[in-house]
Each structure stands twice: as structure tokens, then as C-alpha cells.
Design a protein around this motif. Sequence first.
Motif, PDB file in Angstrom:
ATOM      1  N   ASN A 446       0.849  -1.188   0.032  1.00 38.77           N
ATOM      2  CA  ASN A 446       0.036   0.042  -0.045  1.00 38.77           C
ATOM      3  C   ASN A 446       0.875   1.335   0.158  1.00 38.77           C
ATOM      4  OD1 ASN A 446       0.518   0.834   2.869  1.00 38.77           O
ATOM      5  ND2 ASN A 446      -0.507  -0.900   3.385  1.00 38.77           N
ATOM      6  N   GLU A 447       0.250   2.426   0.009  1.00 35.95           N
ATOM      7  CA  GLU A 447       0.972   3.699  -0.370  1.00 35.95           C
ATOM      8  C   GLU A 447       1.896   3.953   0.943  1.00 35.95           C
ATOM      9  OE1 GLU A 447      -1.297   6.736  -1.843  1.00 35.95           O
ATOM     10  OE2 GLU A 447      -2.361   5.440  -3.577  1.00 35.95           O
ATOM     11  N   LYS A 448       1.366   3.605   1.845  1.00 41.21           N
ATOM     12  CA  LYS A 448       2.084   3.842   3.122  1.00 41.21           C
ATOM     13  C   LYS A 448       3.187   2.833   3.503  1.00 41.21           C
ATOM     14  CE  LYS A 448      -1.951   6.382   5.354  1.00 41.21           C
ATOM     15  NZ  LYS A 448      -2.835   6.267   6.294  1.00 41.21           N
ATOM     16  N   SER A 449       3.476   1.828   2.948  1.00 43.39           N
ATOM     17  CA  SER A 449       4.483   0.803   3.142  1.00 43.39           C
ATOM     18  C   SER A 449       5.793   1.420   3.262  1.00 43.39           C
ATOM     19  CB  SER A 449       4.456  -0.116   1.936  1.00 43.39           C
ATOM     20  OG  SER A 449       3.241  -0.886   1.837  1.00 43.39           O
ATOM     21  N   ILE A 450       6.566   1.011   4.069  1.00 43.53           N
ATOM     22  CA  ILE A 450       8.088   1.527   4.288  1.00 43.53           C
ATOM     23  C   ILE A 450       8.976   0.728   3.320  1.00 43.53           C
ATOM     24  CG2 ILE A 450       9.940   1.653   5.998  1.00 43.53           C
ATOM     25  CD1 ILE A 450       7.666   2.173   8.029  1.00 43.53           C
ATOM     26  N   LEU A 451       9.851   1.268   2.654  1.00 44.67           N
ATOM     27  CA  LEU A 451      10.499   0.320   1.889  1.00 44.67           C
ATOM     28  C   LEU A 451      11.953   0.175   2.259  1.00 44.67           C
ATOM     29  CD1 LEU A 451       9.994   2.329  -1.635  1.00 44.67           C
ATOM     30  CD2 LEU A 451       8.949   0.327  -0.862  1.00 44.67           C
ATOM     31  N   SER A 452      12.331  -1.051   2.457  1.00 46.05           N
ATOM     32  CA  SER A 452      13.626  -1.276   3.042  1.00 46.05           C
ATOM     33  C   SER A 452      14.786  -1.411   1.833  1.00 46.05           C
ATOM     34  CB  SER A 452      13.627  -2.505   3.854  1.00 46.05           C
ATOM     35  OG  SER A 452      13.416  -3.708   2.882  1.00 46.05           O
ATOM     36  N   ILE A 453      16.131  -0.960   2.191  1.00 44.59           N
ATOM     37  CA  ILE A 453      17.167  -0.851   1.111  1.00 44.59           C
ATOM     38  C   ILE A 453      17.467  -2.516   0.820  1.00 44.59           C
ATOM     39  CG2 ILE A 453      19.383  -0.587   0.815  1.00 44.59           C
ATOM     40  CD1 ILE A 453      19.248   1.896   2.985  1.00 44.59           C
ATOM     41  N   GLY A 454      17.456  -2.614  -0.471  1.00 42.41           N
ATOM     42  CA  GLY A 454      17.627  -3.930  -1.084  1.00 42.41           C
ATOM     43  C   GLY A 454      16.444  -4.609  -1.609  1.00 42.41           C
ATOM     44  N   LYS A 455      15.117  -4.059  -1.261  1.00 40.67           N
ATOM     45  CA  LYS A 455      13.948  -4.636  -1.497  1.00 40.67           C
ATOM     46  C   LYS A 455      13.483  -4.624  -3.061  1.00 40.67           C
ATOM     47  CE  LYS A 455       9.007  -4.303  -0.719  1.00 40.67           C
ATOM     48  NZ  LYS A 455       8.811  -5.700  -0.613  1.00 40.67           N
ATOM     49  N   LYS A 456      13.176  -5.778  -3.729  1.00 42.95           N
ATOM     50  CA  LYS A 456      13.087  -5.761  -5.111  1.00 42.95           C
ATOM     51  C   LYS A 456      11.719  -5.367  -5.110  1.00 42.95           C
ATOM     52  CE  LYS A 456      17.189  -7.829  -5.601  1.00 42.95           C
ATOM     53  NZ  LYS A 456      18.024  -7.055  -6.363  1.00 42.95           N
ATOM     54  N   LEU A 457      11.404  -4.453  -6.348  1.00 39.92           N
ATOM     55  CA  LEU A 457       9.968  -4.023  -6.730  1.00 39.92           C
ATOM     56  C   LEU A 457       9.885  -4.304  -8.103  1.00 39.92           C
ATOM     57  CD1 LEU A 457       9.711  -0.453  -4.769  1.00 39.92           C
ATOM     58  CD2 LEU A 457       8.646  -3.007  -4.285  1.00 39.92           C
ATOM     59  N   ILE A 458       8.936  -4.672  -8.841  1.00 41.99           N
ATOM     60  CA  ILE A 458       8.344  -4.913 -10.079  1.00 41.99           C
ATOM     61  C   ILE A 458       7.928  -3.502 -10.448  1.00 41.99           C
ATOM     62  CG2 ILE A 458       6.867  -6.225 -11.684  1.00 41.99           C
ATOM     63  CD1 ILE A 458       6.640  -8.328  -9.611  1.00 41.99           C
ATOM     64  N   VAL A 459       8.418  -2.928 -11.193  1.00 38.63           N
ATOM     65  CA  VAL A 459       8.044  -1.664 -11.925  1.00 38.63           C
ATOM     66  C   VAL A 459       7.587  -1.836 -13.384  1.00 38.63           C
ATOM     67  CG1 VAL A 459       8.915   0.496 -12.845  1.00 38.63           C
ATOM     68  CG2 VAL A 459       9.854  -0.595 -10.698  1.00 38.63           C
ATOM     69  N   PRO A 460       6.132  -1.899 -13.734  1.00 43.21           N
ATOM     70  CA  PRO A 460       5.499  -2.086 -14.922  1.00 43.21           C
ATOM     71  C   PRO A 460       5.985  -0.957 -15.761  1.00 43.21           C
ATOM     72  CG  PRO A 460       3.795  -1.185 -13.323  1.00 43.21           C
ATOM     73  CD  PRO A 460       5.160  -1.614 -12.523  1.00 43.21           C
ATOM     74  N   ILE A 461       5.929  -1.225 -16.953  1.00 40.80           N
ATOM     75  CA  ILE A 461       6.219  -0.200 -18.117  1.00 40.80           C
ATOM     76  C   ILE A 461       5.063  -0.246 -19.030  1.00 40.80           C
ATOM     77  CG2 ILE A 461       7.753   0.461 -20.188  1.00 40.80           C
ATOM     78  CD1 ILE A 461       8.954   0.429 -17.067  1.00 40.80           C
TER      79      ILE A 461
END
Length: 463
Positions: A446-461
Motif C-alpha cells: 500500500n501507499e504507506k508501506s515502508i521500503l527497505s534498502i535492497g527490496k526488489k520491486l516490480i516496475v511495470p512499463i
Amino acid sequence: MKNSNPSGKKDKQMKKSSVVKFLFCAALPLCHLSATIPQDMAAAESTAKAPFPAESDDAVSSGDTYAEEVEEELIGEEIPETIDAPSSSEATSKTEAPAKKGEAPANLPREIAEPISAEGNPGVTETEFVPKEPAEPDSKIERKDVGLPGIEHELTQKYIQMYLGTAGKKILIQSLKNSVPYRPYIIQQLEANGLPLYLQYLPIVESNYVTTAVSRSGATGIWQFMENSMKPLLKKSAWFDDRLDPWKSTDAAILKLKENYARFNDWALALAAYNCGAGAMSKVVKDHPGKDFWYLAENGYLKQQSAQYVPKLLAIADIVENAEYHGATDILEAANLIEGKEVEEFDYVSTVGMLSFQQIADVTGLPKDTVKTLNQALFRRCTPAGEVYKLRLPKGYAEGTEEKLKKQGIATDAIIYTVKQGDSLWAISRKYGITVQDLCLVNGINEKSILSIGKKLIVPIFK
């Protein structure tokens, strides 16, 4: 005897990790499937010295199965040893006291001592389990022949005792509960292919019917396929792993078992070959013509895991099929959970580009958990970008769905982004010209999620 190998402590930690996965996989939301996918898994344990054959490349499950790792930790010293077979290495020392016959180890985790939810497995309900003391066999009840010779063999009898003990019984009962969504299909396919029905219990030997099971050597899914044994029916990519699909992997396992039986014309040898590879088994059979599985196992011509494989399956099949004879009414109750359960029928729709499980749920009106459960191979929680994929849906949900999905914002490509210091969802979405909502939908956050360094995210194009 203590193991002189300095990595022994690490091996034990890996075993405990496998146990934790077993304890929680039944309740594990499928959105966390990607966490169980092996990445840079350690290589399989070294092959044993002669007279054991090396595993061949066509071995399906290869060495220790996921289920065996769980049993080693929960039951420990109670696991039977191969009769008269030489050991390939010294046993790893255990600091915990071994359990007594029929008793759970003192360090039995709370999660296995209490009911385990099977969330994500339709048809499985969480019920209170109170283990019953193993009863003496009832001589008034006829014991059914399960169809595989060797029930009176000493090693089979030791496994029967193990699975009728407290810890073994809990593993067996939970495995039967895990099997409810899939066993009707497996039985149907075994009958359609003319294979013995005791093979429905092979996934208990392999994985305890945990769909996300991954062994130390990287064998994956309920049938514990290694990557090099996936062809021709199973595929793997950066987006999906068919070994995690209980239906597809069942079809592949049945094909492999049929091939093994056609090669050896003996089910005990065919089953051992599923574990060590048909190539390795062929070499043993060639070196010892006319000898059956039990001779090869007793005289140390098979690796310990392969020698134990058939007795373990035989013991499980005998206990479940003859639960009343063994006085194991709790096992009988678990086995009968599939009674009256029809084989599920599905519809399939083709997707082109990346759609999140949430998008699919919104279009179809299905719960997102149902979309996940029926498409467990999609460990990224979305359909693959840049390719056509067949999505599984409940029967009756295909009509009009493909057209509706095409109207969604479909990503035609995607990248895997590694979070760096100072990143935020807003900054990442702005960089790639997408919305924060797009990013959250695909990654299940969700939009309030805290991102941790090194986390992998899928970025849609989107193009």
C-alpha cells in the motif's frame, strides 16, 4: 559421533529453516510465494561414495526431500536407518535429546503441536487436533493390501511405528489436510493413466503436500522437481515456476513415473528411480541383474535416501488405507476429508502483458486469494510482462473475461528495481512515468508501506 565438518552448524540451521517453512506454509498467504523461491540455493549434497551410485541428471526429487528435512528436525533420532547399508558420512551430532518411541521431541515447535491453518487451500478447514495414543492392530479388521510388496520388511515396519507415534502422526495428519484440494485430481489422473492409487501418497513423502516446499537442494513443489528434471511439461521464468503449480506438476510427475515403470517394469525400482534418477538406477540394475529393490537396499547398493524412499511410501499408504486396522481414527478422519469432493474444473483465459492479481480479481469478481490459489506458479503475483500466459479461473468465469482484461491498464514490459537509500514509492513511480497505485498493485503493497534498502520491486512499463 560428532561431525568434523565445520559446516555442520550451518546445515542444522538450514534444516530448522525448512521446518519453519513446513509449519507455516499451509497458512502462508500466496502473495509471499516469491520468498520461497530458491535463489542461488546451495548445491545438492555431495553424492555418496561407492557402492552407492551417483544421482543421474534425470533424478526428479534428488536426495533429501523437503519432507525428510522436516522429519529429521521434528522426529530426529526416530527416523529409521537403512538396514546394513554403509553410511556415506558421519552422522551430524544433535544437542537435543532424542525422542522416545511414540513421543514428540521435547523441542517440538508450538506451531506443529497446535492446529495449522491451511489458508489458500480451498476445502481445508482448521480443526482441533488431539493426538490419540497408537492402538494395537485390530485383528478383527482385515488389512487391505496396498499393492506394493514389502509391508512386512523391517524398514517399512519402523516407518509405520514412526508415523503412528505422536510427532509422526501430526505430520501425517497435516499432510492429509494439505492434500484435500489436490488429491481428487491426482487420483483421477492416476486412474486415467492406469497407475496404482498408492502414488497419491507420494507427495507426502516428497513435500507433506506443501505447495511452496523447497528442499535444501532446490527441489520445489509438492512433487519436488529439480530444475534439470522439469522438461518437457514444466517451465520456469523470471515470472513463474510451474513446479509450484500442483496441477501442472502432477501431470509431469505422472509422466515421469510412467516412464520409469516402462523402463524397469517394477514399481519399487521405478519409485527409487524417481528419487535418484533412472540413469543411476539403470546402472545399479545392470550391475546386479535379477535383484529386486529390497536386495539392493539391504546390501547398500542404493543411497540411503533412495533405500528409504519406498519403505516410507509403503508405510504411509498402509497407515492411511488401513487406518481403522491400526486404530488410527484421527488419521482416518483426515484421509476422509476428500470424501464427496469432486475434481475441480477450470476455465483458462489468455493474458497478454502484466496484470496484477488484484486487477484480475476486480475484473472477475473473484476473491484475490482464489486467483492466487489457482495460479500458484505466478510467484510475482501477476501475469508475465511481454508474453502470453494462460490464466486459470474457476469454471464459468472465462466468458467475457479476456475482453475485460484487455481494457485494463496492461503493462507490456517490466523491470525489477532494487530499492536504494532515499527511495520512495512516489520517487520511483515518477522516475518511470507510472502512478504510485500502479506500483502498489503489482507489488501487493500500500501507499504507506515502508521500503527497505535492497527490496526488489516490480516496475511495470506501459507503452
